[in-house]
Scaffold this motif. Structure first.
Motif, PDB file in Angstrom:
ATOM      1  N   ASP A 234      37.919  24.255   4.816  1.00  0.00           N
ATOM      2  CA  ASP A 234      36.905  23.236   4.537  1.00  0.00           C
ATOM      3  C   ASP A 234      36.966  22.076   5.518  1.00  0.00           C
ATOM      4  OD1 ASP A 234      36.024  24.703   2.366  1.00  0.00           O
ATOM      5  OD2 ASP A 234      37.329  23.667   0.950  1.00  0.00           O
ATOM      6  N   SER A 235      38.176  21.610   5.845  1.00  0.00           N
ATOM      7  CA  SER A 235      38.289  20.435   6.718  1.00  0.00           C
ATOM      8  C   SER A 235      39.675  20.376   7.336  1.00  0.00           C
ATOM      9  CB  SER A 235      38.028  19.142   5.926  1.00  0.00           C
ATOM     10  OG  SER A 235      39.021  18.952   4.933  1.00  0.00           O
ATOM     11  N   VAL A 236      39.801  19.541   8.368  1.00  0.00           N
ATOM     12  CA  VAL A 236      41.086  19.234   8.980  1.00  0.00           C
ATOM     13  C   VAL A 236      41.233  17.722   8.974  1.00  0.00           C
ATOM     14  CG1 VAL A 236      40.093  19.229  11.321  1.00  0.00           C
ATOM     15  CG2 VAL A 236      42.566  19.539  11.004  1.00  0.00           C
ATOM     16  N   ASN A 237      42.425  17.232   8.759  1.00  0.00           N
ATOM     17  CA  ASN A 237      42.673  15.796   8.722  1.00  0.00           C
ATOM     18  C   ASN A 237      42.161  15.126   9.994  1.00  0.00           C
ATOM     19  OD1 ASN A 237      44.439  13.272   9.216  1.00  0.00           O
ATOM     20  ND2 ASN A 237      44.811  13.747   7.073  1.00  0.00           N
ATOM     21  N   ASP A 238      41.428  14.025   9.828  1.00  0.00           N
ATOM     22  CA  ASP A 238      40.784  13.362  10.967  1.00  0.00           C
ATOM     23  C   ASP A 238      41.778  12.907  12.038  1.00  0.00           C
ATOM     24  OD1 ASP A 238      38.290  13.695   9.856  1.00  0.00           O
ATOM     25  OD2 ASP A 238      38.263  11.725   8.894  1.00  0.00           O
ATOM     26  N   SER A 239      42.985  12.616  11.611  1.00  0.00           N
ATOM     27  CA  SER A 239      43.982  12.100  12.558  1.00  0.00           C
ATOM     28  C   SER A 239      44.897  13.196  13.094  1.00  0.00           C
ATOM     29  CB  SER A 239      44.827  11.022  11.869  1.00  0.00           C
ATOM     30  OG  SER A 239      45.525  11.558  10.751  1.00  0.00           O
ATOM     31  N   TRP A 240      44.457  14.438  13.046  1.00  0.00           N
ATOM     32  CA  TRP A 240      45.339  15.535  13.449  1.00  0.00           C
ATOM     33  C   TRP A 240      45.762  15.420  14.920  1.00  0.00           C
ATOM     34  CZ3 TRP A 240      44.868  18.921  17.412  1.00  0.00           C
ATOM     35  CH2 TRP A 240      43.629  19.049  18.022  1.00  0.00           C
ATOM     36  N   TYR A 241      44.892  14.905  15.784  1.00  0.00           N
ATOM     37  CA  TYR A 241      45.190  14.869  17.222  1.00  0.00           C
ATOM     38  C   TYR A 241      45.937  13.589  17.574  1.00  0.00           C
ATOM     39  CZ  TYR A 241      44.341  16.081  22.159  1.00  0.00           C
ATOM     40  OH  TYR A 241      44.474  16.447  23.483  1.00  0.00           O
ATOM     41  N   SER A 242      47.050  13.388  16.911  1.00  0.00           N
ATOM     42  CA  SER A 242      47.887  12.211  17.175  1.00  0.00           C
ATOM     43  C   SER A 242      48.622  12.393  18.500  1.00  0.00           C
ATOM     44  CB  SER A 242      48.895  12.023  16.049  1.00  0.00           C
ATOM     45  OG  SER A 242      49.807  13.115  16.006  1.00  0.00           O
ATOM     46  N   ASP A 243      49.195  11.314  18.999  1.00  0.00           N
ATOM     47  CA  ASP A 243      49.965  11.404  20.243  1.00  0.00           C
ATOM     48  C   ASP A 243      51.130  12.373  20.097  1.00  0.00           C
ATOM     49  OD1 ASP A 243      48.306   9.587  21.475  1.00  0.00           O
ATOM     50  OD2 ASP A 243      49.610   7.861  21.087  1.00  0.00           O
ATOM     51  N   TYR A 244      51.718  12.409  18.897  1.00  0.00           N
ATOM     52  CA  TYR A 244      52.865  13.290  18.684  1.00  0.00           C
ATOM     53  C   TYR A 244      52.442  14.750  18.739  1.00  0.00           C
ATOM     54  CZ  TYR A 244      57.036  15.299  16.534  1.00  0.00           C
ATOM     55  OH  TYR A 244      58.161  16.041  16.285  1.00  0.00           O
ATOM     56  N   VAL A 245      51.359  15.100  18.021  1.00  0.00           N
ATOM     57  CA  VAL A 245      50.863  16.486  18.054  1.00  0.00           C
ATOM     58  C   VAL A 245      50.396  16.845  19.464  1.00  0.00           C
ATOM     59  CG1 VAL A 245      49.031  18.023  17.231  1.00  0.00           C
ATOM     60  CG2 VAL A 245      50.270  16.577  15.604  1.00  0.00           C
ATOM     61  N   LYS A 246      49.740  15.919  20.128  1.00  0.00           N
ATOM     62  CA  LYS A 246      49.284  16.159  21.501  1.00  0.00           C
ATOM     63  C   LYS A 246      50.462  16.476  22.411  1.00  0.00           C
ATOM     64  CE  LYS A 246      46.726  14.037  25.301  1.00  0.00           C
ATOM     65  NZ  LYS A 246      45.940  12.838  25.745  1.00  0.00           N
ATOM     66  N   SER A 247      51.573  15.756  22.240  1.00  0.00           N
ATOM     67  CA  SER A 247      52.745  16.005  23.087  1.00  0.00           C
ATOM     68  C   SER A 247      53.321  17.394  22.831  1.00  0.00           C
ATOM     69  CB  SER A 247      53.801  14.930  22.839  1.00  0.00           C
ATOM     70  OG  SER A 247      54.403  15.068  21.560  1.00  0.00           O
ATOM     71  N   ILE A 248      53.272  17.862  21.587  1.00  0.00           N
ATOM     72  CA  ILE A 248      53.774  19.207  21.281  1.00  0.00           C
ATOM     73  C   ILE A 248      52.926  20.268  21.963  1.00  0.00           C
ATOM     74  CG2 ILE A 248      54.081  20.900  19.427  1.00  0.00           C
ATOM     75  CD1 ILE A 248      54.864  18.643  17.565  1.00  0.00           C
ATOM     76  N   GLY A 273      39.175  24.454  -0.805  1.00  0.00           N
ATOM     77  CA  GLY A 273      39.002  24.545  -2.244  1.00  0.00           C
ATOM     78  C   GLY A 273      39.738  23.464  -3.006  1.00  0.00           C
ATOM     79  N   GLY A 274      39.847  22.273  -2.438  1.00  0.00           N
ATOM     80  CA  GLY A 274      40.543  21.188  -3.097  1.00  0.00           C
ATOM     81  C   GLY A 274      42.051  21.220  -2.944  1.00  0.00           C
ATOM     82  N   GLN A 275      42.586  22.203  -2.215  1.00  0.00           N
ATOM     83  CA  GLN A 275      44.026  22.312  -2.009  1.00  0.00           C
ATOM     84  C   GLN A 275      44.386  21.932  -0.571  1.00  0.00           C
ATOM     85  OE1 GLN A 275      46.067  25.772  -3.919  1.00  0.00           O
ATOM     86  NE2 GLN A 275      43.985  26.552  -4.217  1.00  0.00           N
ATOM     87  N   SER A 276      45.541  21.331  -0.422  1.00  0.00           N
ATOM     88  CA  SER A 276      46.031  20.936   0.896  1.00  0.00           C
ATOM     89  C   SER A 276      46.805  22.090   1.525  1.00  0.00           C
ATOM     90  CB  SER A 276      46.926  19.710   0.778  1.00  0.00           C
ATOM     91  OG  SER A 276      47.459  19.355   2.040  1.00  0.00           O
ATOM     92  N   LEU A 277      46.570  22.295   2.802  1.00  0.00           N
ATOM     93  CA  LEU A 277      47.234  23.365   3.540  1.00  0.00           C
ATOM     94  C   LEU A 277      47.904  22.742   4.761  1.00  0.00           C
ATOM     95  CD1 LEU A 277      47.662  26.461   3.701  1.00  0.00           C
ATOM     96  CD2 LEU A 277      45.582  26.569   5.065  1.00  0.00           C
ATOM     97  N   GLN A 278      49.226  22.689   4.753  1.00  0.00           N
ATOM     98  CA  GLN A 278      49.982  22.058   5.834  1.00  0.00           C
ATOM     99  C   GLN A 278      50.543  23.142   6.751  1.00  0.00           C
ATOM    100  OE1 GLN A 278      52.902  19.534   3.964  1.00  0.00           O
ATOM    101  NE2 GLN A 278      51.380  18.381   2.818  1.00  0.00           N
ATOM    102  N   ILE A 279      49.977  23.231   7.937  1.00  0.00           N
ATOM    103  CA  ILE A 279      50.356  24.285   8.880  1.00  0.00           C
ATOM    104  C   ILE A 279      51.385  23.731   9.863  1.00  0.00           C
ATOM    105  CG2 ILE A 279      49.567  25.886  10.639  1.00  0.00           C
ATOM    106  CD1 ILE A 279      48.555  26.540   7.855  1.00  0.00           C
ATOM    107  N   PRO A 280      52.579  24.337   9.929  1.00  0.00           N
ATOM    108  CA  PRO A 280      53.622  23.826  10.825  1.00  0.00           C
ATOM    109  C   PRO A 280      53.329  24.143  12.287  1.00  0.00           C
ATOM    110  CG  PRO A 280      54.376  25.803   9.699  1.00  0.00           C
ATOM    111  CD  PRO A 280      53.044  25.459   9.094  1.00  0.00           C
ATOM    112  N   LEU A 281      53.700  23.204  13.135  1.00  0.00           N
ATOM    113  CA  LEU A 281      53.550  23.323  14.583  1.00  0.00           C
ATOM    114  C   LEU A 281      54.856  22.863  15.219  1.00  0.00           C
ATOM    115  CD1 LEU A 281      51.678  23.639  17.153  1.00  0.00           C
ATOM    116  CD2 LEU A 281      51.164  21.197  16.865  1.00  0.00           C
ATOM    117  N   ALA A 282      55.369  23.631  16.169  1.00  0.00           N
ATOM    118  CA  ALA A 282      56.648  23.268  16.781  1.00  0.00           C
ATOM    119  C   ALA A 282      56.707  23.756  18.219  1.00  0.00           C
ATOM    120  CB  ALA A 282      57.817  23.858  15.981  1.00  0.00           C
ATOM    121  N   ASN A 283      57.564  23.103  19.015  1.00  0.00           N
ATOM    122  CA  ASN A 283      57.863  23.624  20.345  1.00  0.00           C
ATOM    123  C   ASN A 283      59.334  23.428  20.670  1.00  0.00           C
ATOM    124  OD1 ASN A 283      58.055  20.895  20.967  1.00  0.00           O
ATOM    125  ND2 ASN A 283      56.526  20.930  22.598  1.00  0.00           N
ATOM    126  N   TRP A 284      59.807  24.235  21.600  1.00  0.00           N
ATOM    127  CA  TRP A 284      61.178  24.168  22.106  1.00  0.00           C
ATOM    128  C   TRP A 284      61.117  24.163  23.625  1.00  0.00           C
ATOM    129  CZ3 TRP A 284      59.984  26.422  17.572  1.00  0.00           C
ATOM    130  CH2 TRP A 284      60.836  26.225  16.483  1.00  0.00           C
TER     131      TRP A 284
END
Length: 298
Positions: A234-248, A273-284
């Motif tokens: 349905d949607s993605v958090n508006d602030s998803w493209y933070s500096d931290y996520v961008k750096s990853i 559907g009214g539920q939050s879905l937190q998708i992990p993102l990582a780098n090494w």
């Protein structure tokens, strides 16, 4: 008296013929819900296809913590192709080689039980899956959900493996997934794929040191919205493209040079559907070893 008995028996038989099939059908449906049954039919691929879940619902189940998994096979199918085939969508067996081998060399039972026809059926199933994965990767790259990977001169190898049935212990909902890896210097892409929709549910991208990821002129600015659309959320958090996520996503090498060897972990939050879905993102990142980018990889 005998005539009356005959009439009663006839009535009972008619009632049984009318009501028994429905009762048996209800009983059979309940048995399927109580216990998953694996069939060999391509159009169903077992109980996993008995209930058509959306991709978003499957992602929610993967994060629910109530899933049980069942390995459906121990074979690995392997082969090779040129990246020009990958780009140009050629689909013929002459251009892509496939062969099946055992995942565990000491165990000869599985292949020994398969006839030539069954092995060919297995090859064809994985050939279709390979074609689907290639198509999905192209789509994701065009959407900005993946960086650009191979060029027309690269040679690729692939491995199909890890067929798994996931069953939710609470709802009995289930689905089937498989893994596939595409290898071609300097990248190796490992994906988890929903067998019903062929949508990629997760990926792990490895690449050689000194090879920055190419996200195009906009960088990874479309990553979050692209995965929202691709998964049907349905949607993605508006602030998803933070500096931290961008750096990853974009700055693995730069972070390595400024901070030394490191691992960064973040997440992007979606809703469905009214539920939050937190998708992990990582780098090494390591000086003398590969870099890695992990997205929802389990």
């Amino acid at each position: 008296m005998r005539k009356a008995v005959v009439i009663v028996l006839a009535a009972l038989l008619m009632a049984a013929a009318f009501f028994l099939p429905a009762k048996l059908s209800v009983w059979n449906d309940q048995q399927l819900l109580d216990e998953p049954h694996i069939t060999q039919e391509d159009e169903r691929e077992g109980f996993a296809e008995s209930v058509q879940l959306t991709v978003a619902e499957k992602l929610l189940l993967l994060q629910s913590g109530t899933l049980n998994s069942m390995v459906l096979g121990d074979l690995v199918i392997q082969g090779g192709m040129s990246a020009s085939v990958f780009v140009n969508r050629a689909e013929t067996a002459n251009e892509i080689s496939l062969y099946v081998e055992e995942e565990f060399p000491g165990d000869e039972a599985t292949l020994a039980m398969e006839t030539d026809a069954e092995q060919e059926k297995t090859r064809q199933k994985w050939f279709k899956r390979l074609s689907a994965v290639r198509s999905e990767v192209r789509t994701l790259q065009a959407m900005g959900a993946m960086p650009q990977l191979w060029d027309a001169d690269s040679e690729l190898e692939f491995h199909g493996y890890g067929e798994t049935l996931y069953v939710d212990s609470t709802t009995r909902m289930s689905f089937q997934a498989y893994r596939m890896r595409l290898d071609g210097a300097p990248f190796s892409l490992d994906v988890l794929v929903d067998a019903q929709s062929q949508r990629i549910l997760a990926f792990n991208l490895d690449w050689y040191s000194g090879t920055p990821l190419n996200w195009g002129f906009r960088g990874a600015a479309s990553f979050g919205t692209a995965w929202r659309d691709y998964w049907g959320l349905d949607s993605v958090n508006d602030s998803w493209y933070s500096d931290y996520v961008k750096s990853i996503l974009e700055n693995t090498d730069a972070m390595l040079h400024s901070n030394g060897e490191y691992n960064a972990n973040g997440q992007i939050i979606f809703s469905y559907g009214g539920q939050s879905l937190q998708i992990p993102l990582a780098n090494w990142a390591f000086y003398d070893r590969n870099r890695s980018l992990w997205w929802n990889y389990l």
